[in-house]
Design an enzyme around this catalytic site. Structure first.
Site, mmCIF file in Angstrom:
data_model
loop_
_atom_site.group_PDB
_atom_site.id
_atom_site.type_symbol
_atom_site.label_atom_id
_atom_site.label_comp_id
_atom_site.label_asym_id
_atom_site.label_seq_id
_atom_site.Cartn_x
_atom_site.Cartn_y
_atom_site.Cartn_z
ATOM 1 N N ASP A 92 -2.873 8.364 3.550
ATOM 2 C CA ASP A 92 -4.343 9.226 4.007
ATOM 3 C C ASP A 92 -4.812 8.609 5.704
ATOM 4 O OD1 ASP A 92 -4.458 6.387 2.964
ATOM 5 O OD2 ASP A 92 -7.162 7.568 2.962
ATOM 6 N N GLU A 156 -6.832 5.423 0.380
ATOM 7 C CA GLU A 156 -7.244 4.345 1.510
ATOM 8 C C GLU A 156 -8.609 4.148 2.560
ATOM 9 O OE1 GLU A 156 -8.070 0.288 3.740
ATOM 10 O OE2 GLU A 156 -7.098 2.404 4.420
#
Length: 454
Positions: A92, A156
């Site tokens: 991500d 994250e």
């Protein structure tokens, strides 16, 4: 770089690495479905899973984590009796921010001036490619000498804790003798560095209400309490005159004893405008790595264009507090919330919501894994010795892994050196750094396996 078989193999794999990073960067994998389609993150997760399967990984799984995102897991068995090493990255990314400020499109990997530009190129899609390069080089030169687990996180950057919660519910999944977190970076381009400390963090939404609705500023201004003015005053209470973070009861005087960060280098790295003062006091390293830091990430209020002459009834903000090692994040949250309550002016109505948190981290740099990495980095970076630095950012999973597996040795390396400009527009990665760190990681796995045999 002095050539050895592993280094030669990785050099030959760099064109493939660029193509793969191009494909992975193309996914707009921001784990916020209000900004980008969930299908973009799912596409990136499937790409990572397919890459692991192609390398012979077993038990490749897309783990549905409690925050609604997916982490990718795979296991590559090594020789009998070999140690297990967990390799971490995340797919991500941060949103691109201002698309118009990107010189080339944020989600198109573009080579320019010897660097590869694109969102996630360094943080941290490039980290996953680094892991692949290291493993491929080992397979081409006698085999991978350890058992390898790979975990690639899907949220994250959002700090929503999905993988941490999943790991806590499945503690057997990520057990390992050593952990390599590929989400840090060298202190300076070309200077091999492991990161020994991370600040923790919390995110708090603040909402202030003062009126039943907006009012005409001519008829009511000067008496009616303005929620936006109250918010501004409240946010200002979080800083001293020199810009230091001031949260009532939260210590802000710790000292960093290790590698120092020259002010001139910091000003250049941060692109501080001429004549603008830095904030806070103490050394740069003290302020970045050993002390708390508050940042106002966003404010809900009318934009200048289209603003009306009104006293505002409501206003809101998102506040980040970075928490240094040695401070418990839960305690810091309590202190921050108490501070905000105590400093809200005019008895305005205050709502607080904690939307993310993670504990700070401190590694044991005396562990055998550090010796193995130091030797590897000396080969990958001829003439350079490994440096140990802190990092002002947060990787919440580190503390979860330390708690679950207290005997595991943990190292943090990665591609996010200052020129990478992670989280900013025009993020980029140095292909030379990707190549050298891949060599270092491969050699580390060899050294670590040998140290465990000894």
């Amino acid at each position: 770089m002095s050539q050895n078989p592993i280094a030669e193999t990785i050099a030959s794999l760099m064109p493939r690495a660029k193509q793969e990073l191009t494909e992975l960067v193309a996914f707009q994998s921001v784990a916020d479905w209000a900004q980008f389609p969930q299908s973009e993150s799912e596409g990136a997760a499937n790409w990572v899973a397919d890459a692991l399967r192609a390398e012979g990984f077993q038990n490749v799984s897309l783990l549905d984590t409690p925050d609604g995102t997916q982490s990718v897991y795979g296991f590559l068995p090594g020789p009998e009796g070999a140690p297990t090493v967990l390799l971490y990255a995340h797919y991500d990314v941060q949103p691109p921010l201002d698309d118009a400020a990107w010189i080339s499109p944020a989600f198109e990997l573009t080579e320019r001036d010897g660097r590869w530009y694109g969102r996630g190129a360094a943080d941290c899609k490039g980290g996953f490619i680094m892991h692949l390069l290291a493993l491929r080089a080992l397979k081409a030169n006698g085999g991978v000498p350890v058992s390898v687990k790979v975990i690639v996180e899907g949220s994250e950057e959002q700090g929503t804790g999905g993988l941490q919660q999943y790991a806590e519910a499945h503690p057997e999944l990520l057990t390992a003798d050593a952990v390599v977190i590929g989400d840090a970076g060298n202190f300076r381009l070309g200077l091999p560095t492991v990161t020994a400390t991370l600040r923790g963090m919390t995110l708090i939404k603040v909402k202030i209400d003062t009126l039943g609705g907006n009012l005409h500023s001519g008829m009511f201004g000067g008496v009616a309490p303005d929620a936006l003015a109250a918010l501004i005053r409240l946010l200002d209470s979080l800083r001293a005159a020199d810009g230091s973070t001031t949260v009532d009861g939260l210590a802000s005087d710790a000292v960093w004893e290790g590698l120092q960060y020259p002010e001139a280098d910091f000003r250049a790295d941060a692109k501080v405008l001429d004549g603008v003062e830095l904030i806070g006091e103490g050394t740069i390293a003290d302020r970045l790595w050993a002390r708390p830091a508050v940042t106002v990430l966003g404010i809900d209020c009318p934009p200048v264009v289209g603003a009306t002459p009104s006293v505002h009834a409501s206003a809101g903000a998102l506040i980040s507090l970075r928490v240094p090692p040695g401070v418990d994040t839960a305690e810091a949250i309590k202190l921050l919330e108490a501070h905000l309550v105590a400093h809200t002016p005019w008895q305005a109505h205050l709502e607080l919501e904690v939307v993310g948190q993670g504990q700070p981290f401190q590694a044991d740099t005396s562990s055998p894994a550090y010796a193995s990495m130091a030797a590897a980095m000396q080969v990958a970076y001829p003439g350079q010795e490994m440096q140990v630095a802190g990092m002002g950012g947060s990787i919440p999973l580190c503390n979860t892994l330390t708690t679950l597996y207290p005997e595991a040795e943990m190292l943090l390396i990665g591609l996010s050196e200052p020129e990478a400009q992670i989280h900013a527009v025009n993020e980029s990665v140095s292909p030379q750094e990707l190549e050298r760190l891949s060599v270092a990681e491969a050699l580390f796995l060899v050294n670590y396996a040998e140290s465990k045999r000894g």
